[in-house]
Design a protein around this motif. Structure first.
Motif, PDB file in Angstrom:
ATOM      1  N   TYR A 183       3.298  -3.464 -31.251  1.00 26.41           N
ATOM      2  CA  TYR A 183       1.967  -3.691 -30.692  1.00 26.41           C
ATOM      3  C   TYR A 183       0.923  -3.617 -31.798  1.00 26.41           C
ATOM      4  N   ASN A 184      -0.095  -4.435 -31.687  1.00 26.10           N
ATOM      5  CA  ASN A 184      -1.232  -4.358 -32.586  1.00 26.10           C
ATOM      6  C   ASN A 184      -2.424  -3.861 -31.790  1.00 26.10           C
ATOM      7  N   TYR A 185      -3.479  -3.449 -32.476  1.00 19.13           N
ATOM      8  CA  TYR A 185      -4.662  -2.909 -31.812  1.00 19.13           C
ATOM      9  C   TYR A 185      -5.833  -3.837 -32.022  1.00 19.13           C
ATOM     10  N   LEU A 186      -6.565  -4.091 -30.940  1.00 17.68           N
ATOM     11  CA  LEU A 186      -7.679  -5.026 -30.947  1.00 17.68           C
ATOM     12  C   LEU A 186      -8.930  -4.340 -30.418  1.00 17.68           C
ATOM     13  N   LYS A 187      -9.997  -4.413 -31.194  1.00 18.64           N
ATOM     14  CA  LYS A 187     -11.298  -3.910 -30.777  1.00 18.64           C
ATOM     15  C   LYS A 187     -12.224  -5.104 -30.653  1.00 18.64           C
ATOM     16  N   LEU A 188     -12.839  -5.244 -29.489  1.00 23.96           N
ATOM     17  CA  LEU A 188     -13.758  -6.348 -29.212  1.00 23.96           C
ATOM     18  C   LEU A 188     -15.191  -5.827 -29.226  1.00 23.96           C
ATOM     19  N   LYS A 189     -16.104  -6.619 -29.727  1.00 26.63           N
ATOM     20  CA  LYS A 189     -17.509  -6.198 -29.808  1.00 26.63           C
ATOM     21  C   LYS A 189     -18.101  -5.943 -28.427  1.00 26.63           C
ATOM     22  N   GLU A 190     -17.690  -6.695 -27.435  1.00 23.19           N
ATOM     23  CA  GLU A 190     -18.259  -6.585 -26.096  1.00 23.19           C
ATOM     24  C   GLU A 190     -17.638  -5.458 -25.258  1.00 23.19           C
ATOM     25  N   VAL A 191     -16.581  -4.844 -25.756  1.00 26.73           N
ATOM     26  CA  VAL A 191     -15.861  -3.803 -25.002  1.00 26.73           C
ATOM     27  C   VAL A 191     -16.027  -2.486 -25.748  1.00 26.73           C
ATOM     28  N   ASP A 192     -16.889  -1.618 -25.211  1.00 21.80           N
ATOM     29  CA  ASP A 192     -17.209  -0.380 -25.912  1.00 21.80           C
ATOM     30  C   ASP A 192     -16.780   0.891 -25.182  1.00 21.80           C
ATOM     31  N   ASN A 193     -16.005   0.737 -24.100  1.00 25.27           N
ATOM     32  CA  ASN A 193     -15.518   1.929 -23.404  1.00 25.27           C
ATOM     33  C   ASN A 193     -14.211   1.617 -22.679  1.00 25.27           C
ATOM     34  N   ILE A 194     -13.570   2.663 -22.231  1.00 25.43           N
ATOM     35  CA  ILE A 194     -12.245   2.542 -21.629  1.00 25.43           C
ATOM     36  C   ILE A 194     -12.278   1.777 -20.308  1.00 25.43           C
ATOM     37  N   ASP A 195     -13.374   1.907 -19.548  1.00 24.67           N
ATOM     38  CA  ASP A 195     -13.456   1.212 -18.259  1.00 24.67           C
ATOM     39  C   ASP A 195     -13.489  -0.307 -18.443  1.00 24.67           C
ATOM     40  N   LYS A 196     -14.236  -0.779 -19.419  1.00 24.98           N
ATOM     41  CA  LYS A 196     -14.264  -2.221 -19.695  1.00 24.98           C
ATOM     42  C   LYS A 196     -12.905  -2.697 -20.198  1.00 24.98           C
ATOM     43  N   ALA A 197     -12.247  -1.864 -21.002  1.00 26.52           N
ATOM     44  CA  ALA A 197     -10.945  -2.231 -21.561  1.00 26.52           C
ATOM     45  C   ALA A 197      -9.874  -2.311 -20.472  1.00 26.52           C
ATOM     46  N   LYS A 198      -9.934  -1.423 -19.484  1.00 22.01           N
ATOM     47  CA  LYS A 198      -8.936  -1.417 -18.403  1.00 22.01           C
ATOM     48  C   LYS A 198      -8.912  -2.749 -17.661  1.00 22.01           C
ATOM     49  N   ARG A 199     -10.054  -3.409 -17.566  1.00 24.02           N
ATOM     50  CA  ARG A 199     -10.135  -4.690 -16.850  1.00 24.02           C
ATOM     51  C   ARG A 199      -9.407  -5.823 -17.579  1.00 24.02           C
ATOM     52  N   LEU A 200      -9.069  -5.588 -18.842  1.00 24.21           N
ATOM     53  CA  LEU A 200      -8.418  -6.630 -19.638  1.00 24.21           C
ATOM     54  C   LEU A 200      -6.892  -6.525 -19.652  1.00 24.21           C
ATOM     55  N   ILE A 201      -6.353  -5.425 -19.147  1.00 26.62           N
ATOM     56  CA  ILE A 201      -4.899  -5.225 -19.186  1.00 26.62           C
ATOM     57  C   ILE A 201      -4.204  -6.334 -18.401  1.00 26.62           C
ATOM     58  N   GLU A 202      -3.130  -6.834 -18.966  1.00 22.73           N
ATOM     59  CA  GLU A 202      -2.279  -7.910 -18.451  1.00 22.73           C
ATOM     60  C   GLU A 202      -2.881  -9.300 -18.649  1.00 22.73           C
ATOM     61  N   LYS A 203      -4.011  -9.382 -19.314  1.00 21.94           N
ATOM     62  CA  LYS A 203      -4.601 -10.692 -19.587  1.00 21.94           C
ATOM     63  C   LYS A 203      -4.153 -11.181 -20.963  1.00 21.94           C
ATOM     64  N   ALA A 204      -4.125 -12.493 -21.094  1.00 19.21           N
ATOM     65  CA  ALA A 204      -3.718 -13.123 -22.349  1.00 19.21           C
ATOM     66  C   ALA A 204      -4.927 -13.308 -23.264  1.00 19.21           C
ATOM     67  N   ILE A 205      -4.645 -13.340 -24.555  1.00 16.41           N
ATOM     68  CA  ILE A 205      -5.675 -13.599 -25.554  1.00 16.41           C
ATOM     69  C   ILE A 205      -5.350 -14.937 -26.201  1.00 16.41           C
ATOM     70  N   PHE A 206      -6.315 -15.845 -26.171  1.00 18.70           N
ATOM     71  CA  PHE A 206      -6.150 -17.163 -26.768  1.00 18.70           C
ATOM     72  C   PHE A 206      -7.090 -17.276 -27.961  1.00 18.70           C
ATOM     73  N   ILE A 207      -6.605 -17.889 -29.024  1.00 20.46           N
ATOM     74  CA  ILE A 207      -7.382 -18.018 -30.245  1.00 20.46           C
ATOM     75  C   ILE A 207      -7.335 -19.467 -30.716  1.00 20.46           C
ATOM     76  N   ALA A 208      -8.452 -19.936 -31.264  1.00 17.68           N
ATOM     77  CA  ALA A 208      -8.510 -21.297 -31.791  1.00 17.68           C
ATOM     78  C   ALA A 208      -7.508 -21.448 -32.930  1.00 17.68           C
ATOM     79  N   ASP A 209      -6.890 -22.602 -33.002  1.00 14.63           N
ATOM     80  CA  ASP A 209      -5.816 -22.800 -33.978  1.00 14.63           C
ATOM     81  C   ASP A 209      -6.274 -22.789 -35.439  1.00 14.63           C
ATOM     82  N   ASN A 210      -7.588 -22.710 -35.691  1.00 12.74           N
ATOM     83  CA  ASN A 210      -8.066 -22.648 -37.083  1.00 12.74           C
ATOM     84  C   ASN A 210      -8.704 -21.304 -37.405  1.00 12.74           C
ATOM     85  N   GLU A 211      -8.517 -20.292 -36.551  1.00 11.58           N
ATOM     86  CA  GLU A 211      -9.177 -19.001 -36.726  1.00 11.58           C
ATOM     87  C   GLU A 211      -8.212 -17.844 -37.023  1.00 11.58           C
ATOM     88  N   PHE A 212      -7.072 -18.135 -37.607  1.00 10.30           N
ATOM     89  CA  PHE A 212      -6.113 -17.070 -37.902  1.00 10.30           C
ATOM     90  C   PHE A 212      -5.268 -17.440 -39.106  1.00 10.30           C
TER      91      PHE A 212
END
Length: 167
Positions: A59-88
């Motif tokens: 597992y890797n760890y991801l910190k998002l600028k818009e998510v600053d507490n555990i309650d906001k983070a809980k809403r993201l569990i089981e969701k996928a993360i998509f990234i533009a093919d030129n941004e990695f």
């Protein structure tokens, strides 16, 4: 712009909103990159990567600028993360757990052998190393507090133990 799957958010890491990501490939997103998070790309919301940490676990760890507490983070569990093919970037480092199995576990302060790493156990809080010793087995949290260095060439894991951990 094409998007690819970076991984799936599988849990939380700390109280600041950092999440654990089960990654699909050895993709390293760039800081400040916009990503889309949702059950599908069509039904996703845009977020900005603040920090992305590659770990020695699967597992890797991801910190998002818009998510600053555990309650906001809980809403993201089981969701996928998509990234533009030129941004990695693609990492050449493999995170295959089998690499660490059979490694010697040594005390980093004294150099004395402690045992052998026989299994890595994925765990929601932090992954665990099952260490076999002459006196039995014990679990060692696979975190920086205990695991100080992994030498893949010498197949050795250097750890710092606290009193009572293996008694």
């Amino acid at each position: 712009m094409e998007y690819i799957l970076l991984g799936t958010i599988v849990g939380l890491k700390g109280l600041d909103g950092t999440v654990k990501v089960a990654v699909e490939d050895n993709i390293i997103p760039k800081t400040n990159t916009k990503v889309k998070i949702g059950y599908s790309l069509k039904y996703s919301e845009e977020y900005t990567i603040d920090n992305y940490k590659i770990t020695t676990s699967k597992y890797n760890y991801l910190k998002l600028k818009e998510v600053d507490n555990i309650d906001k983070a809980k809403r993201l569990i089981e969701k996928a993360i998509f990234i533009a093919d030129n941004e990695f970037e693609i990492s050449s480092n493999s995170k295959d757990y089998s690499l660490e199995m059979g490694y010697k576990v040594l005390n980093c302060k004294t150099g004395e052998p402690i045992g052998t790493a026989i299994e890595i156990i994925p765990n929601p809080g932090n992954d665990l190393i099952l260490v076999e010793t002459p006196n039995g087995e014990f679990f060692l949290p696979f975190i920086e507090l205990f695991v100080k260095k992994i030498d893949h060439e010498k197949k050795t894991i250097f750890v710092e133990l606290i009193d009572g951990l293996i008694e």
